[in-house]
Design a protein around this motif. Sequence first.
Motif, PDB file in Angstrom:
ATOM      1  N   SER A  76       0.834  -1.211   0.000  1.00  0.00           N
ATOM      2  CA  SER A  76       0.000   0.000   0.000  1.00  0.00           C
ATOM      3  C   SER A  76       0.866   1.257   0.000  1.00  0.00           C
ATOM      4  O   SER A  76       0.695   2.153  -0.844  1.00  0.00           O
ATOM      5  CB  SER A  76      -0.934   0.011   1.212  1.00  0.00           C
ATOM      6  N   ASP A  77       1.817   1.317   0.920  1.00  0.00           N
ATOM      7  CA  ASP A  77       2.698   2.488   0.991  1.00  0.00           C
ATOM      8  C   ASP A  77       3.609   2.561  -0.230  1.00  0.00           C
ATOM      9  O   ASP A  77       3.845   3.643  -0.786  1.00  0.00           O
ATOM     10  CB  ASP A  77       3.549   2.431   2.267  1.00  0.00           C
ATOM     11  N   GLY A  78       4.118   1.401  -0.653  1.00  0.00           N
ATOM     12  CA  GLY A  78       5.031   1.382  -1.785  1.00  0.00           C
ATOM     13  C   GLY A  78       4.386   1.882  -3.066  1.00  0.00           C
ATOM     14  O   GLY A  78       4.971   2.681  -3.795  1.00  0.00           O
ATOM     15  N   GLN A  82       5.129   5.387  -5.089  1.00  0.00           N
ATOM     16  CA  GLN A  82       5.516   5.336  -6.495  1.00  0.00           C
ATOM     17  C   GLN A  82       4.582   6.176  -7.353  1.00  0.00           C
ATOM     18  O   GLN A  82       5.021   6.850  -8.297  1.00  0.00           O
ATOM     19  CB  GLN A  82       5.537   3.888  -6.992  1.00  0.00           C
ATOM     20  N   LEU A  83       3.301   6.165  -7.032  1.00  0.00           N
ATOM     21  CA  LEU A  83       2.342   6.970  -7.778  1.00  0.00           C
ATOM     22  C   LEU A  83       2.652   8.456  -7.612  1.00  0.00           C
ATOM     23  O   LEU A  83       2.599   9.228  -8.583  1.00  0.00           O
ATOM     24  CB  LEU A  83       0.917   6.671  -7.292  1.00  0.00           C
TER      25      LEU A  83
END
Length: 259
Positions: A76-78, A82-83
Amino acid sequence: MIHIKNLAEQTNITVRTLRYYEQIGLLVSSSKTEGGHRLYTEGDLQKLQQIQFYKNMGYRLSDIKEMLTDPEWNWSDGLANQLTFILEEQSRLNEMEQTLRALVSGIAVEEGNQEKAIQQLIKLSLQDKRGLDQYRKSTFTDAELGLWAKLPKMSVGNPESMEWIALVSLLTKYYTCKEPLSSPCVQNVIRRMLEKQEAEYGGEDAFIDKLWEMRKNPSASEQLGLYPIKSEVLEYMDQAYGIFISSVEQTSTEEGGRT
């Protein structure tokens, strides 16, 4: 088992890249031939496809390695991080594209003088954007600001803007070559400009006249954030326009007399 050359052909990845992936521990071949050539399993192929998938999302190889090996990877955080990175990169690339387009247009207006175009664009880039916006709002009505937004821009690659820039470049060239104002080539450019003006701003003569007077004023033009055009070229355009209008009026009078 899949030979390294066959894997490269299936995935459009070079053998050199596959060797590099093994060197950094990202994708290690499961076996080797007696001659030392790397061999891969179907599982290795799937892992390589994952690597390609993550690369297409903009992840670095070091991040991909962590994603594939760390069971605690926070998806979720990754993905959210990245977005955010991709959106920021998109914005940066859009700015770069606009600058490149503006430079191409500037060089055309400056008749191939890239140094002059670069200097002009640097000067424009150093202007206070907030001050420019405030000046426009104090100069134009809300309706006129809507028309302002439609004006051709040096940094935009749409056909309308590109044609305007090409027409201005032609008149600049004719001025430099001392082409007579009444010559067909000059008058044809003016005619096309007026055709485009009518198509894009028909019925807005007051705004066009107001903008043109400000365009001819170096100080007002700079405060509007417009790309500078030599005052001599603007005067050349103005005189050519006057000749074109006189010619149209004379033709209309003659046709009216014959009827």
